[in-house]
Design a protein around this motif. Structure first.
Motif, PDB file in Angstrom:
ATOM      1  N   ASN A   1       0.292  -5.288 -14.127  1.00  8.92           N
ATOM      2  CA  ASN A   1      -0.391  -6.570 -12.510  1.00  8.92           C
ATOM      3  C   ASN A   1      -1.824  -4.749 -12.586  1.00  8.92           C
TER       4      ASN A   1
ATOM      5  N   VAL B   1       0.769 -11.039  -6.652  1.00  6.78           N
ATOM      6  CA  VAL B   1       1.936 -11.444  -7.591  1.00  6.78           C
ATOM      7  C   VAL B   1       3.465  -9.808  -7.421  1.00  6.78           C
TER       8      VAL B   1
ATOM      9  N   LYS C   1      -3.532 -11.549   6.256  1.00  7.46           N
ATOM     10  CA  LYS C   1      -4.356 -11.047   4.920  1.00  7.46           C
ATOM     11  C   LYS C   1      -5.441 -12.405   5.562  1.00  7.46           C
TER      12      LYS C   1
ATOM     13  N   GLY D   1       0.841  -1.083  -0.282  1.00  2.00           N
ATOM     14  CA  GLY D   1       0.351  -0.158  -0.105  1.00  2.00           C
ATOM     15  C   GLY D   1       0.875   1.470   0.268  1.00  2.00           C
TER      16      GLY D   1
ATOM     17  N   GLU E   1     -10.493   0.124  -2.979  1.00  2.00           N
ATOM     18  CA  GLU E   1     -10.141  -0.395  -4.489  1.00  2.00           C
ATOM     19  C   GLU E   1     -11.756  -1.248  -4.792  1.00  2.00           C
TER      20      GLU E   1
ATOM     21  N   ARG F   1      -1.077  -9.140  -1.103  1.00  2.00           N
ATOM     22  CA  ARG F   1      -0.216 -10.011  -0.304  1.00  2.00           C
ATOM     23  C   ARG F   1       0.224 -11.598   0.717  1.00  2.00           C
TER      24      ARG F   1
ATOM     25  N   LYS G   1      -5.515   1.081 -12.370  1.00  2.00           N
ATOM     26  CA  LYS G   1      -5.572   0.450 -11.420  1.00  2.00           C
ATOM     27  C   LYS G   1      -7.440   0.412 -11.445  1.00  2.00           C
TER      28      LYS G   1
HETATM   29  N1  UDP Z   1      -1.637  -4.995  -5.061  1.00  2.00           N
HETATM   30  C1  UDP Z   1      -1.545  -5.522  -6.714  1.00  2.00           C
HETATM   31  N2  UDP Z   1      -0.788  -6.575  -6.992  1.00  2.00           N
HETATM   32  C2  UDP Z   1      -1.004  -8.215  -6.340  1.00  2.00           C
HETATM   33  C3  UDP Z   1      -1.532  -7.272  -4.453  1.00  2.00           C
HETATM   34  C4  UDP Z   1      -1.994  -6.500  -4.257  1.00  2.00           C
HETATM   35  O1  UDP Z   1      -1.640  -4.248  -7.219  1.00  2.00           O
HETATM   36  O2  UDP Z   1      -1.222  -9.693  -6.246  1.00  2.00           O
HETATM   37  C5  UDP Z   1      -2.218  -3.804  -5.051  1.00  2.00           C
HETATM   38  C6  UDP Z   1      -3.528  -3.451  -4.016  1.00  2.00           C
HETATM   39  O3  UDP Z   1      -3.847  -3.560  -5.227  1.00  2.00           O
HETATM   40  C7  UDP Z   1      -3.663  -2.328  -3.075  1.00  2.00           C
HETATM   41  C8  UDP Z   1      -1.820  -2.618  -2.549  1.00  2.00           C
HETATM   42  O4  UDP Z   1      -0.985  -3.831  -3.541  1.00  2.00           O
HETATM   43  O5  UDP Z   1      -2.705  -1.283  -3.853  1.00  2.00           O
HETATM   44  C9  UDP Z   1      -2.102  -3.216  -1.070  1.00  2.00           C
HETATM   45  O6  UDP Z   1      -2.601  -2.451  -0.284  1.00  2.00           O
HETATM   46  P1  UDP Z   1      -2.827  -2.742   1.155  1.00  2.00           P
HETATM   47  O7  UDP Z   1      -3.485  -1.800   2.406  1.00  2.00           O
HETATM   48  O8  UDP Z   1      -4.741  -3.759   0.689  1.00  2.00           O
HETATM   49  O9  UDP Z   1      -1.918  -3.758   1.735  1.00  2.00           O
HETATM   50  P2  UDP Z   1      -0.551  -3.514   2.347  1.00  2.00           P
HETATM   51  O10 UDP Z   1       0.125  -4.551   1.428  1.00  2.00           O
HETATM   52  O11 UDP Z   1      -0.421  -2.191   2.447  1.00  2.00           O
HETATM   53  O12 UDP Z   1      -0.612  -4.590   3.433  1.00  2.00           O
END
Ligand code: UDP
Length: 422
Positions: free
Chosen positions: A312, A272, A246, A51, A341, A241, A211
């Motif tokens: 992605n 990914v 999660k 994030g 999102e 992730r 996105k």
């Molecule tokens: N994300 C992505 N691809 C993936 C997994 C996550 O682009 O395969 C992005 C997701 O769309 C979001 C961010 O990574 O924009 C994750 O932010 P979040 O606050 O949900 O979780 P964090 O990883 O910061 O704990």
């Protein structure tokens, strides 16, 4: 090896928010007048994945568009450093059964200490008015900022409602050296931090990014078809992730229960990004894969090549647009941009009842909150079977994001803080 890497950002025009969020646009323009030409240095640990990188990719160019000279650098430590900081992240998010060893603590502090000469050089050449350190990885850089100027802000993005006390005590003297600490949620503020130092800003998404911008449903569906995801059957997805907080295993458990009532249900799990600062993901993914084995309706995406050449951001947009329901079954969540999102795309989200997700989802109004795989399964079944209910929740969800969680509001919040700090 250089201690810092400058991250180039694509320019963005703040003017794009004029019609979308007129109030925040106007207020930000006014606030920015006083800050023209000021220099802000953002430091975090990774340019992609997770994030924080997602936020900075938009925040930094929007600040630039408003006349602030914002720059973004990442630290560049050896891989073992991120093993330690990931452990620290887990402790701060509430893991009680673990602690940092003396060796780990000294490796963490020692690694950042080695960056201090380069950091001082960076400060001397860029001459920022304000330095913002994001999250615990680069936190000890504060040692170089003890003079009055530049002003220092620590921006903590993680969930801090019930941290492991030993980890918090370890970081406490460093945290207290910052002029200001920004949290996502009021309840994340440690009691020992002076109230006047604590500020609160909720994260936000960029509605114009690849996105999040509107993707025609037919385009989204044709992207999913590339992976043999059948859009004529129900699709539920979690994008995150592969991280224990999660709870991907809980998602699969919920899916297995729901599948008994909805036999053609499909589940898509995506993680990914392989963020450089998250070395734990591989181990958990192995377990996830095993748990999903033998079910042809579970689709796993763990590496770039799984996306078959689709970028992605476009893949995520397609999935959030074309799927029927989004799940984010976190056990701890600082905020959860994936929830925002999906809500922006008018989707009903089944979210884990965590502090971060509760900032966004009001139960049964703009999504639903769940506390266990069983409850998640019950809600999945209910929502998959009731298209109208999904639509109703999704419509309110989109309104919520427009009102509270778009980048213009986040930039405005920051400008207000910059005015106080500089
Ligand atoms: N994300 C992505 N691809 C993936 C997994 C996550 O682009 O395969 C992005 C997701 O769309 C979001 C961010 O990574 O924009 C994750 O932010 P979040 O606050 O949900 O979780 P964090 O990883 O910061 O704990």
């Amino acid at each position: 090896m250089a201690s810092f890497v400058k991250i180039a950002v694509s320019p963005q025009n703040f003017g794009r928010y004029k019609t979308l969020t007129p109030k925040a646009y106007k207020l930000a323009r006014t606030a920015a007048k006083k800050l023209r030409g000021k220099k802000v240095l953002h430091i975090n640990s990774t340019a992609a994945g997770g994030g924080v990188a997602e936020l900075l990719k938009s925040q930094v160019p929007l600040e630039q568009s408003l006349g602030i000279k914002s720059r973004w650098f990442t630290i560049n430590p050896p891989a073992y450093f991120f093993k330690i900081t990931k452990k620290m992240h887990n402790l701060l998010q509430g893991k009680l059964s673990d602690s940092l060893s003396a060796k780990e603590k000294s490796a963490y502090l020692g690694t950042v200490k080695k960056m201090l000469p380069d950091f001082r050089k960076l400060i001397d050449s860029f001459k920022p008015n304000l330095v913002i350190i994001h999250d615990p990885q680069p936190l000890p850089l504060i040692e170089a900022l003890t003079a009055k100027k530049p002003s220092s802000i620590l921006r903590i993005h993680i969930e801090l409602s019930a941290p492991n006390p030993t980890a918090m005590e370890f970081l406490r003297p460093l945290i207290q050296k910052f002029n200001t600490v920004i949290f996502t949620n009021k309840i994340y503020k440690p009691l020992w931090l002076a109230a006047k130092k604590a500020k609160f800003v909720m994260p936000a998404i960029d509605p114009f990014s690849q996105k999040n911008k509107k993707m025609p449903l037919t385009e989204a569906e044709s992207i999913l078809a590339l992976y043999n995801i059948n859009i004529d059957k129900p699709v539920v997805s979690q994008i995150s992730r592969f991280d224990p907080w999660k709870n991907p295993m809980g998602v699969i458990n919920a899916y297995y229960i729901a599948k008994k009532s909805i036999p053609d249900l499909q589940l898509v799990l995506v993680g990914v990004m392989e963020a450089a600062d998250d070395p734990e993901a591989k181990g958990l993914f192995k377990k996830v894969k095993k748990h999903a084995e033998g079910d042809p309706d579970i689709f796993l995406f763990s590496k770039k090549s799984d996306l078959l050449g689709v970028p992605n951001a476009i893949f995520i947009n397609a999935l959030q647009t074309a799927n029927d329901l989004v799940i984010q079954k976190s056990i701890r969540e600082g905020f959860g941009l994936t929830v925002t999102e999906a809500m922006w795309k008018g989707k009903a989200v089944v979210g884990g009842k965590t502090e971060g997700i509760m900032l966004q989802i009001k139960n049964n109004k703009n999504g639903v909150l769940v506390s266990s795989p069983e409850e998640a399964a019950e809600k999945l079944i209910k929502l998959i079977k009731d298209r109208k209910l999904r639509g109703r929740l999704g419509k309110v969800a989109r309104k919520t994001v427009k009102k509270k969680f778009l980048m213009s509001r986040l930039v405005l919040d920051h400008l207000k803080l910059y005015t106080l700090s500089i």
